[in-house]
Scaffold this motif. Sequence first.
Motif, PDB file in Angstrom:
ATOM      1  N   PHE A 146      51.335  44.684  36.460  1.00 26.01           N
ATOM      2  CA  PHE A 146      50.036  44.174  36.396  1.00 26.01           C
ATOM      3  C   PHE A 146      49.507  43.651  37.740  1.00 26.01           C
ATOM      4  CE2 PHE A 146      52.674  43.688  32.396  1.00 26.01           C
ATOM      5  CZ  PHE A 146      51.832  44.554  31.580  1.00 26.01           C
ATOM      6  N   GLU A 147      48.100  43.691  37.778  1.00 26.22           N
ATOM      7  CA  GLU A 147      47.641  43.196  38.910  1.00 26.22           C
ATOM      8  C   GLU A 147      46.015  42.669  38.388  1.00 26.22           C
ATOM      9  OE1 GLU A 147      47.083  40.859  41.360  1.00 26.22           O
ATOM     10  OE2 GLU A 147      48.738  41.783  42.516  1.00 26.22           O
ATOM     11  N   THR A 148      45.524  41.529  38.782  1.00 27.79           N
ATOM     12  CA  THR A 148      44.167  41.292  38.611  1.00 27.79           C
ATOM     13  C   THR A 148      43.335  40.717  39.815  1.00 27.79           C
ATOM     14  OG1 THR A 148      44.582  38.915  37.816  1.00 27.79           O
ATOM     15  CG2 THR A 148      44.818  40.586  36.423  1.00 27.79           C
ATOM     16  N   ASP A 149      44.231  40.661  40.923  1.00 27.81           N
ATOM     17  CA  ASP A 149      43.464  40.367  42.242  1.00 27.81           C
ATOM     18  C   ASP A 149      43.236  41.314  43.182  1.00 27.81           C
ATOM     19  OD1 ASP A 149      42.968  39.006  44.510  1.00 27.81           O
ATOM     20  OD2 ASP A 149      44.472  37.535  44.552  1.00 27.81           O
ATOM     21  N   ARG A 150      42.080  41.391  43.571  1.00 23.86           N
ATOM     22  CA  ARG A 150      41.592  42.710  44.201  1.00 23.86           C
ATOM     23  C   ARG A 150      42.171  42.709  45.580  1.00 23.86           C
ATOM     24  NH1 ARG A 150      36.617  43.543  47.033  1.00 23.86           N
ATOM     25  NH2 ARG A 150      36.218  45.616  47.665  1.00 23.86           N
ATOM     26  N   GLU A 151      42.130  41.457  46.125  1.00 24.40           N
ATOM     27  CA  GLU A 151      42.683  41.446  47.618  1.00 24.40           C
ATOM     28  C   GLU A 151      44.199  41.829  47.570  1.00 24.40           C
ATOM     29  OE1 GLU A 151      44.436  40.189  51.339  1.00 24.40           O
ATOM     30  OE2 GLU A 151      44.995  39.281  49.477  1.00 24.40           O
ATOM     31  N   ARG A 152      45.022  41.491  46.661  1.00 28.02           N
ATOM     32  CA  ARG A 152      46.292  41.796  46.537  1.00 28.02           C
ATOM     33  C   ARG A 152      46.548  43.404  46.286  1.00 28.02           C
ATOM     34  NH1 ARG A 152      50.293  37.401  45.273  1.00 28.02           N
ATOM     35  NH2 ARG A 152      49.057  35.579  45.283  1.00 28.02           N
ATOM     36  N   PHE A 153      45.585  43.955  45.599  1.00 32.97           N
ATOM     37  CA  PHE A 153      45.736  45.300  45.287  1.00 32.97           C
ATOM     38  C   PHE A 153      45.480  46.072  46.407  1.00 32.97           C
ATOM     39  CE2 PHE A 153      44.573  49.473  43.462  1.00 32.97           C
ATOM     40  CZ  PHE A 153      45.510  49.908  42.413  1.00 32.97           C
ATOM     41  N   VAL A 154      43.975  46.016  47.009  1.00 37.29           N
ATOM     42  CA  VAL A 154      43.363  46.905  47.649  1.00 37.29           C
ATOM     43  C   VAL A 154      43.959  46.557  49.453  1.00 37.29           C
ATOM     44  CG1 VAL A 154      41.226  47.893  49.153  1.00 37.29           C
ATOM     45  CG2 VAL A 154      41.307  47.168  46.647  1.00 37.29           C
ATOM     46  N   GLY A 155      44.067  45.249  49.586  1.00 41.81           N
ATOM     47  CA  GLY A 155      44.448  44.782  50.988  1.00 41.81           C
ATOM     48  C   GLY A 155      43.422  44.614  51.870  1.00 41.81           C
ATOM     49  N   ARG A 156      43.544  43.783  52.849  1.00 37.82           N
ATOM     50  CA  ARG A 156      42.523  43.503  53.962  1.00 37.82           C
ATOM     51  C   ARG A 156      42.363  44.749  54.593  1.00 37.82           C
ATOM     52  NH1 ARG A 156      38.958  41.632  56.073  1.00 37.82           N
ATOM     53  NH2 ARG A 156      39.808  40.729  58.159  1.00 37.82           N
ATOM     54  N   GLY A 157      40.919  44.838  54.928  1.00 38.52           N
ATOM     55  CA  GLY A 157      40.666  45.910  55.833  1.00 38.52           C
ATOM     56  C   GLY A 157      40.962  47.456  55.360  1.00 38.52           C
ATOM     57  N   LEU A 158      41.450  47.487  54.077  1.00 36.52           N
ATOM     58  CA  LEU A 158      41.787  48.613  53.464  1.00 36.52           C
ATOM     59  C   LEU A 158      40.652  49.116  52.392  1.00 36.52           C
ATOM     60  CD1 LEU A 158      45.645  48.277  53.074  1.00 36.52           C
ATOM     61  CD2 LEU A 158      44.176  49.381  54.871  1.00 36.52           C
ATOM     62  N   ALA A 159      40.915  50.159  51.657  1.00 33.52           N
ATOM     63  CA  ALA A 159      39.730  50.467  50.852  1.00 33.52           C
ATOM     64  C   ALA A 159      40.495  51.135  49.477  1.00 33.52           C
ATOM     65  CB  ALA A 159      39.008  51.626  51.262  1.00 33.52           C
TER      66      ALA A 159
END
Length: 703
Positions: A219-232
Amino acid sequence: VGAVESGDLSPQMPIRVLDTPDTPIPEVQLLSNGRYHVMVTNAGGGYSRWQDLAVTRWSEDGTRDRWGTFCYLRDVSDEGQDGAPWSAAHQPTLQRGEGYEAIFSEGRAEFRRHDGDFDTHTEIVVSPEDDIELRRVLITNRSAVRRTLEVTSYAEVVLAPAAADNLHPAFSKLFVQTEIVAAQRAILCTRRPRSRDEVAPWMFHLMAVHDAPVDEFSFETDRERFVGRGLAVSAPRAMQAGTMLSASQGSVLDPVVAIRGRITLEPDQTVSVDLVYGIGDGRDAVLGLVTKYQDQRLADRVFELAWTHAQVVLRQINASEADAQLYGRLANSVIFANSAMRAESSILMRNRRGQSGLWGYSISGDLPIVLLRIGDFANIELVRQLIQAHAYWRLKGLTVDLVIWNEDRAGYRQVLQDQILGLVAVGLETQLMDRPGGIFVRSAEQISDEDRTLFQTVARVVLSDSRGTLAEQVNRPAVPRARVPRLIPNRSLQDEAAVDVEPAQRDLILSNGIGGFTPDGREYVITTTPDQVTPAPWVNVLANAQFGSVISESGQAYTWGENAHEFRLTPWHNDPVTDAGGEAFYLRDEHSGRFWSPTPLPRRGATPYVSRHGFGYSVFEHTEGGIQSELWVYVALDAAVKFSVLKVRNLSGGTRRLSATGYVEWVLGDLQARSAMHVTTEVDPYSGAIYARNPYNTEFPER
């Protein structure tokens, strides 16, 4: 695209089948039970709303169509260990399948794909009895060996009015809390109430896998951890090989819901994955729904109920399925601005009035406007169809102001007026006369020429009884646009005599491994690579008293005039994760077709970038394929002018032919989605400059 007959559904049921996601504007399907509303596009984007709240994040963007509720798939068996992820629809990965179909029938949206050894079939419905949407993904292994797949869901959580979220997204995100219920393979979300009396709804997301063993759920609920800095979301960090979901929860600052299941399929086996999203009045209520939709039989029942409910809705407004398909196609242009259905550009260029010009006609201008011009009593059927379409959209959760102009000049104006009002009464729309989201019948001769131009400018759809039937106007092909020929490379990438120079080592004060101050303290120098980026945007503010720009270490910027919130010249997404922007430069080798940006974003090259923030200026240094670039950005001291000076040097030792392209997305207001329809552009024939203006913005007129 038109209605076709399909043997897979009930006899003679008109459906829309689109074999490409690349239609001129997104084709949409509207699903609703009257409270919970879903819009899905033929590329797989869209929104989910409950009453007046946005459940998931969405903003109008007919070009990229990048918002929605998504499903990623990745083959992690030995044969596909390094394979790229793909999606159940075209969005968000944008990977082309070997076969693709979007199928829209009344009450249901479907996507079919064939990718390598896998077939996927996605069905989307909204339950009439519970406020939930069910997305069933059927995956078939067509290979002769056992395969292991990872199925990952993803959606950005809002739980607030869409307008409030669009205006202040970073602030809106702060109040959403998430909770993982691992035992039931679900995530719960709620918004912290802002007062004691406020009752906050709860949202849930559930993944249920049937007919195959699941090795593990994560599971994941943190967008920064899922998408990643500078990614999409098209290529997020979470979908890179070997990346695990972190199970973060609570006040994560930027909430999403993502669940991953690892599934093993035997040859020719089909697995069913149910992705359920829903909303309820409290935690216990949504936990009850989570338990209910673990049961495959109850999930199967949703599809039957959705079809029955869709038929009841059509009978309620006395419409056929062919009518519904036509009204669905017309909704494309209501949701996504479509130049083919709007007024001619000569009319748009003439407008000088703003939104307040509509108020004297009891129309707010906050809702999409559909304008019907009728002058001949013989064409009264067009009025009946538009009133019916308005009722259909309202039942599907799409709120529209329908404006009907009576243009009869032959002396039968009152007869036509009485007929129009009679049709409104028959259509059960009388209670919505002259109210927001209702029907407005006006005599054209009582509208000034200036206001007629305003109405035609703000209307997303302009229909006239002089242009044929509704079907003819909706299905009329758009005027083909002149397309620039594609670049055909005459040299491979390997033929480039590339000499990539590593950035010179600098003595920096207070260096943290990514950046530090120069010894004289005049600049902050940042070095980034594809694997090493700053934890958040590190920005420089370049401004004078009336004008300015904010630019980050990635080169993404937004610019404003006079007021940084109300009169943005280019978009401000306020997104520290993707650091997206609406200003960019690109360099392209005209022989090989290889292209990159002189700043880290939007098109990062393979080698490091050096970004230098100084007092009143920022500089970006990069060397790619033997081409060294230096981009200086600064603002005039006493004028509303921003300079971007690009210097290019050839270090490759051979002759190179390059193109430099500058790109700007205009806003000229507070929100791009609100102002995009009203920005007009022209090219000055003498200087070659591009001019843009937004006459609809009366707070900052004549800019």
